[in-house]
Scaffold this motif. Structure first.
Motif, PDB file in Angstrom:
ATOM      1  N   ASN A 103      41.453  59.173  31.819  1.00 51.58           N
ATOM      2  CA  ASN A 103      41.301  60.003  30.620  1.00 51.58           C
ATOM      3  C   ASN A 103      41.777  61.424  30.865  1.00 51.58           C
ATOM      4  O   ASN A 103      42.369  62.052  29.976  1.00 51.58           O
ATOM      5  CB  ASN A 103      39.841  60.006  30.157  1.00 51.58           C
ATOM      6  CG  ASN A 103      39.487  58.775  29.351  1.00 51.58           C
ATOM      7  OD1 ASN A 103      40.354  58.110  28.791  1.00 51.58           O
ATOM      8  ND2 ASN A 103      38.202  58.463  29.288  1.00 51.58           N
ATOM      9  N   GLY A 104      41.539  61.939  32.053  1.00 42.90           N
ATOM     10  CA  GLY A 104      42.041  63.267  32.384  1.00 42.90           C
ATOM     11  C   GLY A 104      43.548  63.331  32.336  1.00 42.90           C
ATOM     12  O   GLY A 104      44.133  64.295  31.818  1.00 42.90           O
ATOM     13  N   HIS A 105      44.205  62.293  32.836  1.00 42.16           N
ATOM     14  CA  HIS A 105      45.663  62.262  32.803  1.00 42.16           C
ATOM     15  C   HIS A 105      46.187  62.140  31.376  1.00 42.16           C
ATOM     16  O   HIS A 105      47.235  62.719  31.039  1.00 42.16           O
ATOM     17  CB  HIS A 105      46.181  61.106  33.667  1.00 42.16           C
ATOM     18  CG  HIS A 105      46.047  61.352  35.141  1.00 42.16           C
ATOM     19  ND1 HIS A 105      46.643  62.415  35.767  1.00 42.16           N
ATOM     20  CD2 HIS A 105      45.371  60.671  36.104  1.00 42.16           C
ATOM     21  CE1 HIS A 105      46.357  62.386  37.059  1.00 42.16           C
ATOM     22  NE2 HIS A 105      45.576  61.338  37.286  1.00 42.16           N
ATOM     23  N   ASP A 165      43.298  55.407  22.306  1.00 41.02           N
ATOM     24  CA  ASP A 165      44.119  55.057  23.467  1.00 41.02           C
ATOM     25  C   ASP A 165      45.430  55.828  23.454  1.00 41.02           C
ATOM     26  O   ASP A 165      46.409  55.434  24.096  1.00 41.02           O
ATOM     27  CB  ASP A 165      44.380  53.549  23.512  1.00 41.02           C
ATOM     28  CG  ASP A 165      45.234  53.068  22.339  1.00 41.02           C
ATOM     29  OD1 ASP A 165      45.444  53.856  21.375  1.00 41.02           O
ATOM     30  OD2 ASP A 165      45.684  51.911  22.377  1.00 41.02           O
ATOM     31  N   GLU A 166      45.437  56.967  22.743  1.00 43.77           N
ATOM     32  CA  GLU A 166      46.639  57.788  22.689  1.00 43.77           C
ATOM     33  C   GLU A 166      47.122  58.162  24.079  1.00 43.77           C
ATOM     34  O   GLU A 166      46.318  58.494  24.953  1.00 43.77           O
ATOM     35  CB  GLU A 166      46.381  59.077  21.899  1.00 43.77           C
ATOM     36  CG  GLU A 166      46.381  58.924  20.404  1.00 43.77           C
ATOM     37  CD  GLU A 166      46.349  60.289  19.722  1.00 43.77           C
ATOM     38  OE1 GLU A 166      47.427  60.865  19.491  1.00 43.77           O
ATOM     39  OE2 GLU A 166      45.236  60.769  19.430  1.00 43.77           O
ATOM     40  N   PHE A 167      48.415  58.083  24.261  1.00 43.46           N
ATOM     41  CA  PHE A 167      49.110  58.494  25.477  1.00 43.46           C
ATOM     42  C   PHE A 167      48.820  57.581  26.674  1.00 43.46           C
ATOM     43  O   PHE A 167      49.297  57.856  27.776  1.00 43.46           O
ATOM     44  CB  PHE A 167      48.786  59.952  25.838  1.00 43.46           C
ATOM     45  CG  PHE A 167      49.013  60.909  24.707  1.00 43.46           C
ATOM     46  CD1 PHE A 167      50.289  61.132  24.219  1.00 43.46           C
ATOM     47  CD2 PHE A 167      47.952  61.582  24.112  1.00 43.46           C
ATOM     48  CE1 PHE A 167      50.509  62.007  23.158  1.00 43.46           C
ATOM     49  CE2 PHE A 167      48.148  62.457  23.061  1.00 43.46           C
ATOM     50  CZ  PHE A 167      49.431  62.665  22.582  1.00 43.46           C
ATOM     51  N   SER A 168      48.090  56.496  26.450  1.00 41.00           N
ATOM     52  CA  SER A 168      47.801  55.585  27.565  1.00 41.00           C
ATOM     53  C   SER A 168      49.081  54.973  28.108  1.00 41.00           C
ATOM     54  O   SER A 168      49.319  54.971  29.324  1.00 41.00           O
ATOM     55  CB  SER A 168      46.837  54.480  27.112  1.00 41.00           C
ATOM     56  OG  SER A 168      45.564  54.998  26.827  1.00 41.00           O
ATOM     57  N   GLN A 169      49.906  54.450  27.220  1.00 40.17           N
ATOM     58  CA  GLN A 169      51.135  53.810  27.679  1.00 40.17           C
ATOM     59  C   GLN A 169      52.098  54.818  28.280  1.00 40.17           C
ATOM     60  O   GLN A 169      52.775  54.535  29.274  1.00 40.17           O
ATOM     61  CB  GLN A 169      51.812  53.062  26.531  1.00 40.17           C
ATOM     62  CG  GLN A 169      52.930  52.135  26.994  1.00 40.17           C
ATOM     63  CD  GLN A 169      52.447  51.104  27.983  1.00 40.17           C
ATOM     64  OE1 GLN A 169      51.477  50.391  27.729  1.00 40.17           O
ATOM     65  NE2 GLN A 169      53.107  51.006  29.138  1.00 40.17           N
ATOM     66  N   ALA A 170      52.131  56.010  27.708  1.00 34.97           N
ATOM     67  CA  ALA A 170      53.027  57.044  28.238  1.00 34.97           C
ATOM     68  C   ALA A 170      52.646  57.404  29.663  1.00 34.97           C
ATOM     69  O   ALA A 170      53.513  57.542  30.537  1.00 34.97           O
ATOM     70  CB  ALA A 170      52.980  58.284  27.345  1.00 34.97           C
TER      71      ALA A 170
END
Length: 215
Positions: A103-105, A165-170
């Motif tokens: 989550n921090g990332h 889950d925003e930016f998880s895949q990125a």
């Protein structure tokens, strides 16, 4: 004035990364009259499978590296001493547990995407402060949001990121990219996307690299 882009590949849970970033910023200050430097933080997870609640730091590091807990404690003391030399403050009793940092990332990626590299760097430093100086749970969303507030970023937007889950895949894509480039330990400091220096080097080493690789 010449310029350098620095990609600082690291994990929030990595004490040498906190020390390395502090040294890198000191190096930037040393050469600020000659080179313009922009630091981008890039994700790397040391413990991607860490379960909720984390694990006791000494038990985990003992198991991971095959050392007795007594040796782990000696190694940790050496890290604290190095941090003190470089003026990064660890909690007097050290961190108690190792936590998942995904989550921090995701928040760091958000800061870089929706704001700029300077905002991302402020948040990175705030998260290091949360993990190592305050030594509180990184599983508690409020502690992440407190770091966002210290970095002067919008807390409500950060909360929405955490709850989705925003930016998880990125983040996963970037981690895979650096893995394919052969990076397996951090910090990895990449200058102008071409030149790699590994580890938490002294400020003088980073300063020399900045001057050498500036375009």
């Amino acid at each position: 004035m010449k310029s350098v882009r620095i990609d600082f590949v690291s994990d929030i849970a990595c004490p040498w990364c906190a020390i390395g970033l502090t040294a890198l910023e000191q190096a930037v200050d040393q050469v600020s009259d000659r080179v313009s430097v922009e630091i981008h933080t890039q994700p790397f997870e040391l413990n991607p499978q860490m379960p909720p609640g984390g694990r006791d730091v000494f038990e985990y590091l003992s198991e991971k590296y095959g050392n007795p807990i007594s040796q782990v404690k000696i190694n940790q003391e050496r890290i604290y001493q190095r941090a003190a030399e470089i003026a990064f403050t660890f909690h007097p009793e050290g961190r108690k547990r190792v936590y998942n940092t995904f989550n921090g990332h995701r928040l760091l990626h958000w800061a870089g995407e929706e704001f700029d590299a300077a905002a991302q760097l402020r948040l990175k430093k705030a998260l290091f402060h949360t993990y190592f100086t305050l030594a509180v749970s990184m599983d508690e969303p409020q502690h992440l949001l407190d770091a966002v507030a210290r970095a002067n970023l919008p807390v409500s937007r950060a909360q929405a990121v955490i709850e989705s889950d925003e930016f998880s895949q990125a983040v996963r894509d970037i981690e895979q990219q650096y893995g394919q480039l052969g990076i397996s330990s951090v910090p990895a400091v990449i200058f102008n996307q071409r030149h790699l220096i590994s580890g938490a080097q002294a400020p003088e080493v980073f300063a020399q690299a900045i001057l050498e690789y500036a375009d």
